[in-house]
Design a protein around this motif. Structure first.
Motif, PDB file in Angstrom:
ATOM      1  N   LEU A   1       0.849  -1.182   0.000  1.00 32.48           N
ATOM      2  CA  LEU A   1       0.000   0.000   0.000  1.00 32.48           C
ATOM      3  C   LEU A   1       0.887   1.234   0.000  1.00 32.48           C
ATOM      4  CD1 LEU A   1      -2.638  -1.130   2.635  1.00 32.48           C
ATOM      5  CD2 LEU A   1      -2.750  -1.318   0.145  1.00 32.48           C
ATOM      6  N   HIS A   2       0.633   2.169  -0.917  1.00 31.81           N
ATOM      7  CA  HIS A   2       1.443   3.361  -1.032  1.00 31.81           C
ATOM      8  C   HIS A   2       0.641   4.598  -0.653  1.00 31.81           C
ATOM      9  CE1 HIS A   2       4.846   1.370  -2.987  1.00 31.81           C
ATOM     10  NE2 HIS A   2       3.959   0.670  -3.662  1.00 31.81           N
TER      11      HIS A   2
ATOM     12  N   HIS B   1      -0.374   8.782  -0.989  1.00 24.38           N
ATOM     13  CA  HIS B   1      -0.838   9.614  -2.105  1.00 24.38           C
ATOM     14  C   HIS B   1       0.353  10.223  -2.830  1.00 24.38           C
ATOM     15  CE1 HIS B   1      -4.933   9.081  -0.832  1.00 24.38           C
ATOM     16  NE2 HIS B   1      -4.644   9.528   0.383  1.00 24.38           N
TER      17      HIS B   1
ATOM     18  N   ASP C   1       4.866   9.777  -8.507  1.00 29.26           N
ATOM     19  CA  ASP C   1       3.884   8.724  -8.253  1.00 29.26           C
ATOM     20  C   ASP C   1       4.526   7.660  -7.373  1.00 29.26           C
ATOM     21  OD1 ASP C   1       2.080   6.678  -8.244  1.00 29.26           O
ATOM     22  OD2 ASP C   1       2.039   6.365 -10.412  1.00 29.26           O
TER      23      ASP C   1
ATOM     24  N   THR D   1       3.280   4.983  -6.173  1.00 26.75           N
ATOM     25  CA  THR D   1       2.840   3.628  -6.475  1.00 26.75           C
ATOM     26  C   THR D   1       3.817   2.928  -7.410  1.00 26.75           C
ATOM     27  OG1 THR D   1       0.532   4.307  -6.237  1.00 26.75           O
ATOM     28  CG2 THR D   1       0.955   2.236  -7.377  1.00 26.75           C
ATOM     29  N   GLN D   2       4.293   3.668  -8.399  1.00 28.68           N
ATOM     30  CA  GLN D   2       5.205   3.098  -9.379  1.00 28.68           C
ATOM     31  C   GLN D   2       6.649   3.561  -9.186  1.00 28.68           C
ATOM     32  OE1 GLN D   2       4.091   0.835 -11.500  1.00 28.68           O
ATOM     33  NE2 GLN D   2       2.020   1.058 -10.699  1.00 28.68           N
TER      34      GLN D   2
ATOM     35  N   ASP E   1       6.803   7.519   1.447  1.00 24.24           N
ATOM     36  CA  ASP E   1       6.281   6.246   1.952  1.00 24.24           C
ATOM     37  C   ASP E   1       7.386   5.218   2.201  1.00 24.24           C
ATOM     38  OD1 ASP E   1       7.019   5.410  -0.550  1.00 24.24           O
ATOM     39  OD2 ASP E   1       5.070   4.578  -1.087  1.00 24.24           O
TER      40      ASP E   1
END
Length: 376
Positions: free
Chosen positions: A18-19, A21, A44, A46-47, A331
């Protein structure tokens, strides 16, 4: 099934992560070549990807070090040049930067700065590559975020151990302790960390020498950057010219003791010794240190919770030349490296649990990057 799924997540046996925002990445740079100043990017988490097209480019001369205010509504940059200046910016709700003006740093080649905890002063490290050398100055901060002329200009005596690099004082960083009551100036030319008491109520001389005014370091070591742990009990310092990292213990009165020194490289050749930036992970369990020169590595250490001492975990290629600075993503899943001489920002995957660095997930062309700061 749900219980099994939760168990797998808690034990880390699933690859799902889980990342947080999206974040904004600010990049300072040297503008002697193709760079224009400060770059604002979308990141980003997430990536682990920086958008190739910047959201904004702010023209500024050699904004080599960036400082964010505590509320992230103001940004300050040193303008590293012979004349020496500091620029201030307002940060809008959309993240856009708006210039608030530029003021003299009252010294040459400012390389570092930090804000007092009460946000009343910006302290600037003037490296001063040429005579009369470097200095530490205090710039008052107005309520609107703009800066006024320095009220203090403090200078140190050089060690003169190294005839090429230590004939003058060269203040390389200025850092406040977590309690906000002491400021520490690492002087590469003096082989000392100077300790000052801070009094924000004093409008003319907010800094005064602590009873123990400095920590003497090995001759010719060249102290560069300093960082405290969250509780202010230990600090970590790069010794640029020796290519080492040091662990310091902080006494209640602000005094420092040198408790550990570790080499960043196994090489004995001085060309492989160029200690640079250092940063603790958000949880304080790991320390990351850049080593430039011919080494071009990020060195990873485990921090022992009981006494703050370091144990080597990994030496990882910086994937470029002269990793001047780097930053752990908010994160904790990626580490971004500003490789100044190869004109690139490299994003490397990071294991938050083990602290180690893995594969490269992105290379972004960026002329002469020198500093990275996230706005969350």
């Amino acid at each position: 099934m749900n219980r099994i799924y939760i168990h797998l997540l808690s034990t880390g046996l699933m690859s799902l992560t889980l990342h947080s925002h999206a974040a904004t990445l600010l990049v300072g740079s040297y503008t002697d070549g193709d760079s224009h100043g400060i770059y604002r990017y979308h990141f980003d988490p997430t990536q682990g990807q920086i958008d190739a097209t910047p959201l904004q480019v702010v023209r500024a001369a050699n904004p080599s070090w960036l400082v964010l205010s505590e509320d992230q509504r103001q940004l300050y940059s040193v303008n590293e040049s012979r004349s020496g200046q500091v620029s201030s910016f307002a940060i809008g709700k959309d993240g856009a930067l708006r210039s608030l003006g530029t003021i003299a740093s009252q010294g040459g080649e400012p390389t570092h700065a930090s804000l007092s905890r009460d946000q009343r002063y910006l302290f600037v490290a003037n490296y001063g590559a040429k005579a009369p050398g470097g200095s530490l100055v205090a710039l008052p901060v107005r309520r609107d975020g703009t800066l006024t002329r320095a009220t203090q200009d403090l200078r140190h005596a050089p060690s003169k151990v190294n005839a090429e690099r230590q004939t003058e004082a060269h203040v390389h960083s200025v850092v406040l302790a977590p309690d906000g009551r002491h400021l520490y100036a690492s002087d590469l030319g003096a082989d000392k960390v100077f300790i000052y008491r801070y009094d924000g109520a004093n409008d003319t001389q907010p800094l005064s020498s602590a009873p123990t005014a400095s920590l003497a370091l090995p001759a010719g070591s060249g102290p560069r950057h300093l960082q405290f742990d969250a509780k202010g009990k230990h600090a970590y310092l790069t010794l640029e010219m020796l290519g080492e990292v040091a662990m310091l213990t902080v006494k209640p009165d602000g005094q420092l003791t040198l408790d550990q020194r570790l080499p960043l490289t196994e090489q004995t050749d001085p060309a492989f010794k160029g200690a640079g930036g250092l940063h603790l992970s958000a949880d304080g369990r790991f320390l990351y240190v850049s080593n430039r020169g011919q080494a071009n590595q990020i060195v990873v250490y485990r921090v022992h919770a009981d006494d703050g001492r370091l144990t080597l975990l990994q030496r990882r290629s910086a994937e470029g030349e002269h990793p001047r600075e780097f930053a752990v993503a908010p994160d904790g899943h990626f580490l971004l490296v500003a490789n100044q001489h190869s004109n690139e920002i490299v994003v490397i995957r990071r294991d938050p649990r083990e602290g180690t660095l893995g594969e490269v997930v992105q290379r972004l062309e960026q002329p002469a990057p020198s500093d990275l700061k996230f706005i969350e």
